[in-house]
Design an enzyme around this catalytic site. Structure first.
Site, PDB file in Angstrom:
ATOM      1  N   VAL A 293      -0.778   1.690   5.782  1.00 17.33           N
ATOM      2  CA  VAL A 293      -2.037   0.977   5.973  1.00 17.33           C
ATOM      3  C   VAL A 293      -2.061   0.521   7.427  1.00 17.33           C
ATOM      4  O   VAL A 293      -1.028   0.487   8.091  1.00 17.33           O
ATOM      5  CB  VAL A 293      -2.212  -0.224   5.004  1.00 17.33           C
ATOM      6  CG1 VAL A 293      -2.455   0.262   3.578  1.00 17.33           C
ATOM      7  CG2 VAL A 293      -1.033  -1.161   5.054  1.00 17.33           C
ATOM      8  N   SER A 294      -3.244   0.168   7.909  1.00 20.20           N
ATOM      9  CA  SER A 294      -3.409  -0.095   9.337  1.00 20.20           C
ATOM     10  C   SER A 294      -2.944  -1.463   9.806  1.00 20.20           C
ATOM     11  O   SER A 294      -2.704  -1.660  10.986  1.00 20.20           O
ATOM     12  CB  SER A 294      -4.870   0.096   9.731  1.00 20.20           C
ATOM     13  OG  SER A 294      -5.241   1.434   9.514  1.00 20.20           O
ATOM     14  N   SER A 295      -2.838  -2.423   8.902  1.00 18.49           N
ATOM     15  CA  SER A 295      -2.444  -3.766   9.337  1.00 18.49           C
ATOM     16  C   SER A 295      -1.635  -4.463   8.254  1.00 18.49           C
ATOM     17  O   SER A 295      -1.666  -4.080   7.087  1.00 18.49           O
ATOM     18  CB  SER A 295      -3.674  -4.597   9.693  1.00 18.49           C
ATOM     19  OG  SER A 295      -4.411  -4.883   8.530  1.00 18.49           O
TER      20      SER A 295
END
Length: 166
Positions: free
Chosen positions: A8-10
């Site tokens: 996931v990105s963050s």
């Protein structure tokens, strides 16, 4: 051996959906960092870990990366190690008996998804820039907080050293 990779990105985002889809793998690597870079600790660890005959499993192609160049590099590394890539949301080519035809169609589908993944990344950046421009027009966007104030002694020292050629 099936090796899973989730991303996931963050740190605020949740991996649960991907982890559930990858529950059948023998070993799982996951990162909580943007796909715009390949500098991801668990991605590197996964690429080092895989061996000939392994199958790398991801839920979607864009979990490996967002740019076509990065995806190609990662996929080539997987292939050079003698492993294969399985992308769960891509159509299955198992019904095609001719291995060469199956590989050709699979590669073509992956190329299309790589293009789509990179295009999505560009659209995200465009929408973000549009949102910032609109917020600036309405006086609601102030930008990030500055790391250094104009009279910060560290900044003054850096300028002094720069001007001295140090």
């Amino acid at each position: 051996m099936k090796i899973g990779y989730a991303r996931v990105s963050s740190k605020e985002q949740n991996l649960d959906r991907q982890l559930e889809a990858l529950s059948h793998v023998s070993k799982l690597f996951s990162d909580k960092i943007s796909g715009k870079t390949t500098e991801r600790p668990k991605l590197k660890a996964m690429l080092e870990y895989i061996r000939e005959g392994d199958i790398v499993v991801v839920t979607e192609l864009d979990r490996l990366g967002r740019s076509s160049k990065d995806l190609t590099t990662i996929m080539n590394e997987i292939q050079q190690k003698g492993a294969t890539l399985e992308v769960l949301n891509l159509p299955s080519m198992n019904g095609i008996e001719d291995e060469n035809l199956r590989r050709l169609i699979n590669n073509l589908v992956i190329e299309l998804y790589k293009y789509q993944s990179e295009s999505e990344r560009k659209r995200i950046r465009e929408r973000q820039a549009q949102g910032i421009a609109l917020a600036k027009q309405k006086g609601r966007f102030k930008g990030g907080t500055r790391k250094y104030q104009e009279n910060d002694p560290r900044l003054q020292l850096a300028f002094k050293l720069f001007l001295e050629g140090a």
